[in-house]
Design a protein around this motif. Sequence first.
Motif: not given
Length: 207
Positions: A176, A3, A158-161, A152, A179-182
């Motif tokens: 984080a 993702q 999207d931040p979560d991607r 962004e 909403g980022w994955q880190t």
Amino acid sequence: MSQIDAVIFDIGNVLIQWQPENFYDRTVGEARRRAFFADTNIHHHHEQIDAGASLPGMIDSLVPQYPEYEAELRMWNDNWNDLAAPAIPHSVRLLDALVDKGMTVFTLTNFGHDNFPLSQAVYPFLNRFNREYVSGRLKLIKPDPAIYAHVEADCGIDPDRLLFADDRTENITAAAARGWQTHLFEHPQGWADRLVAEGLLTAEEAT
């Protein structure tokens, strides 16, 4: 199927070691280095470079303030590629593997606008990013939320991607929060394992 649409690398202590103390210990000795760093607070001044100031300009402004350390101050500019060194080989292999597979890869780095090209000239892998978010160019510095917002808005992902690796907890925490994955980078193998877990690289590709 991952993702993650883009992998974002910090540079200092992720792709290239940033421990300038090592260079000074070799060249002027540990005692002189300790005095230089303590008396000039050089790391604090260097934050101005990351925020957009000129590196040679900063050094020129500091020499009259600390004339007894002129030689050491000049080294900060003239020996830049000795200070920001060496490369971290396993991390570089991970970057190359991601790029070679067609993954979108950015850098988000606190780095000066005029010394970043100096590092790119000696480390070709620093030219492989799809997009370069360099604090000295943007005049924004991690962990200011504004620099993450800029990424962004500019990339449109999207931040979560987004998956972001950095060696500093405060920078990871700020990402984080948006909403980022880190991934808190402590050593290359841990980052390799994370990329494999995300399905972005195979175990063989991540060696």
